[in-house]
Design a protein around this motif. Structure first.
Motif, PDB file in Angstrom:
ATOM      1  N   ARG A  13       0.665  -1.515   0.178  1.00 44.46           N
ATOM      2  CA  ARG A  13       0.098   0.537   0.304  1.00 44.46           C
ATOM      3  C   ARG A  13       0.830   1.212  -0.177  1.00 44.46           C
ATOM      4  O   ARG A  13       0.571   1.691  -0.533  1.00 44.46           O
ATOM      5  CB  ARG A  13      -1.116   0.419   0.970  1.00 44.46           C
ATOM      6  N   THR A  14       2.124   1.250   0.862  1.00 49.65           N
ATOM      7  CA  THR A  14       3.020   2.476   1.052  1.00 49.65           C
ATOM      8  C   THR A  14       3.385   2.556  -0.335  1.00 49.65           C
ATOM      9  O   THR A  14       3.329   3.451  -1.226  1.00 49.65           O
ATOM     10  CB  THR A  14       4.112   2.274   1.816  1.00 49.65           C
ATOM     11  N   THR A  15       3.922   1.583  -1.068  1.00 50.02           N
ATOM     12  CA  THR A  15       4.344   1.674  -3.118  1.00 50.02           C
ATOM     13  C   THR A  15       3.528   2.596  -3.654  1.00 50.02           C
ATOM     14  O   THR A  15       3.660   3.067  -4.507  1.00 50.02           O
ATOM     15  CB  THR A  15       4.964   0.057  -3.033  1.00 50.02           C
ATOM     16  N   LEU A  16       2.050   1.907  -3.677  1.00 55.74           N
ATOM     17  CA  LEU A  16       1.353   1.974  -4.384  1.00 55.74           C
ATOM     18  C   LEU A  16       1.343   3.507  -3.660  1.00 55.74           C
ATOM     19  O   LEU A  16       0.716   4.306  -5.054  1.00 55.74           O
ATOM     20  CB  LEU A  16      -0.357   1.455  -4.403  1.00 55.74           C
ATOM     21  N   ALA A  55       7.975  15.927  -9.745  1.00 55.16           N
ATOM     22  CA  ALA A  55       7.288  13.751 -10.027  1.00 55.16           C
ATOM     23  C   ALA A  55       8.746  12.364 -10.096  1.00 55.16           C
ATOM     24  O   ALA A  55       8.717  12.073  -9.819  1.00 55.16           O
ATOM     25  CB  ALA A  55       6.612  14.157 -10.946  1.00 55.16           C
ATOM     26  N   PHE A  56       9.478  13.282 -10.758  1.00 55.00           N
ATOM     27  CA  PHE A  56      10.143  11.976 -11.630  1.00 55.00           C
ATOM     28  C   PHE A  56      11.042  11.778  -9.809  1.00 55.00           C
ATOM     29  O   PHE A  56      11.505  10.470  -9.458  1.00 55.00           O
ATOM     30  CB  PHE A  56      11.615  12.587 -12.019  1.00 55.00           C
ATOM     31  N   VAL A  57      11.627  13.102  -9.335  1.00 64.75           N
ATOM     32  CA  VAL A  57      12.052  12.153  -7.885  1.00 64.75           C
ATOM     33  C   VAL A  57      11.037  11.699  -7.181  1.00 64.75           C
ATOM     34  O   VAL A  57      11.741  11.280  -6.142  1.00 64.75           O
ATOM     35  CB  VAL A  57      12.335  13.987  -6.940  1.00 64.75           C
ATOM     36  N   LEU A  58      10.347  11.738  -6.613  1.00 61.57           N
ATOM     37  CA  LEU A  58       9.361  11.314  -6.131  1.00 61.57           C
ATOM     38  C   LEU A  58       9.324   9.795  -6.400  1.00 61.57           C
ATOM     39  O   LEU A  58       9.292   8.975  -5.879  1.00 61.57           O
ATOM     40  CB  LEU A  58       7.326  11.841  -6.398  1.00 61.57           C
ATOM     41  N   ALA A  59       8.841   9.634  -7.281  1.00 59.40           N
ATOM     42  CA  ALA A  59       9.179   8.322  -8.414  1.00 59.40           C
ATOM     43  C   ALA A  59      10.127   7.486  -8.064  1.00 59.40           C
ATOM     44  O   ALA A  59      10.409   6.646  -7.421  1.00 59.40           O
ATOM     45  CB  ALA A  59       9.071   8.364  -9.742  1.00 59.40           C
ATOM     46  N   LEU A  60      11.844   8.518  -7.754  1.00 59.21           N
ATOM     47  CA  LEU A  60      13.065   7.564  -7.375  1.00 59.21           C
ATOM     48  C   LEU A  60      12.840   6.999  -5.567  1.00 59.21           C
ATOM     49  O   LEU A  60      13.310   5.991  -5.914  1.00 59.21           O
ATOM     50  CB  LEU A  60      13.600   8.452  -7.632  1.00 59.21           C
ATOM     51  N   VAL A  61      12.140   8.365  -4.916  1.00 58.19           N
ATOM     52  CA  VAL A  61      12.233   7.976  -3.690  1.00 58.19           C
ATOM     53  C   VAL A  61      11.051   6.820  -3.299  1.00 58.19           C
ATOM     54  O   VAL A  61      11.011   5.525  -2.231  1.00 58.19           O
ATOM     55  CB  VAL A  61      11.931   9.871  -2.700  1.00 58.19           C
ATOM     56  N   MET A  63      10.840   4.593  -5.330  1.00 57.50           N
ATOM     57  CA  MET A  63      10.864   3.086  -5.728  1.00 57.50           C
ATOM     58  C   MET A  63      12.319   2.421  -4.728  1.00 57.50           C
ATOM     59  O   MET A  63      12.305   1.191  -4.840  1.00 57.50           O
ATOM     60  CB  MET A  63      11.746   3.057  -7.304  1.00 57.50           C
ATOM     61  N   ARG A  64      13.106   3.156  -4.379  1.00 54.08           N
ATOM     62  CA  ARG A  64      14.136   3.498  -3.324  1.00 54.08           C
ATOM     63  C   ARG A  64      13.231   2.361  -1.619  1.00 54.08           C
ATOM     64  O   ARG A  64      13.531   1.639  -1.526  1.00 54.08           O
ATOM     65  CB  ARG A  64      14.623   4.924  -2.750  1.00 54.08           C
ATOM     66  N   ARG A  65      11.881   3.124  -1.685  1.00 50.05           N
ATOM     67  CA  ARG A  65      11.365   3.141  -0.413  1.00 50.05           C
ATOM     68  C   ARG A  65      10.319   1.094  -0.578  1.00 50.05           C
ATOM     69  O   ARG A  65      10.454   0.635   0.503  1.00 50.05           O
ATOM     70  CB  ARG A  65      10.214   3.821  -0.099  1.00 50.05           C
ATOM     71  N   ASP A  66      10.507   0.816  -1.987  1.00 51.50           N
ATOM     72  CA  ASP A  66       9.553  -0.214  -2.403  1.00 51.50           C
ATOM     73  C   ASP A  66      11.392  -1.507  -2.349  1.00 51.50           C
ATOM     74  O   ASP A  66      11.084  -2.615  -1.832  1.00 51.50           O
ATOM     75  CB  ASP A  66       9.549  -0.304  -3.888  1.00 51.50           C
ATOM     76  N   ILE A  67      12.295  -0.891  -3.084  1.00 47.00           N
ATOM     77  CA  ILE A  67      13.444  -1.907  -2.866  1.00 47.00           C
ATOM     78  C   ILE A  67      13.603  -2.424  -1.263  1.00 47.00           C
ATOM     79  O   ILE A  67      14.082  -3.461  -1.006  1.00 47.00           O
ATOM     80  CB  ILE A  67      14.872  -1.230  -3.410  1.00 47.00           C
TER      81      ILE A  67
END
Length: 103
Positions: A13-16, A55-61, A63-67
């Protein structure tokens, strides 16, 4: 015996949520860029470009949290990430206000 951690659905849920937020900011950036080109407003173009980068930085953050969650090393979001989200929301609101006031 090693204990296996069962995180449940919370990490998913957090990743989504991070992905949805990045997508919403990217959509607002696209709309502001389009309005800036159509209305020939440099302010709208600037706000749209900043939102697009954010938005690009948010997507990277996200993805990092997902990892981190997949590696079972969850961490609280950094103050930078939370400030970025808050700043993007404020900037998107300012862009909408600027667009409505220039019409």
């Amino acid at each position: 015996m090693t204990q296996v951690r069962d995180p449940g659905l919370q990490p998913e849920r957090t990743t989504l949520a991070w992905r949805r937020t990045a997508l919403a900011v990217a959509l607002n950036a696209t709309l502001l860029l389009r309005a800036g080109v159509h209305e020939r407003q440099a302010l709208l173009l600037l706000i749209g470009a900043v939102l697009g980068a954010g938005a690009f930085v948010l997507a990277l953050v996200g993805m990092r949290r997902d990892i981190d969650f997949c590696a079972f090393t969850p961490r609280a979001p950094s103050p930078f990430a939370m400030g970025l989200v808050a700043g993007q929301v404020v900037l998107a609101s300012a862009g909408l206000a600027a667009y409505l006031l220039t019409r």
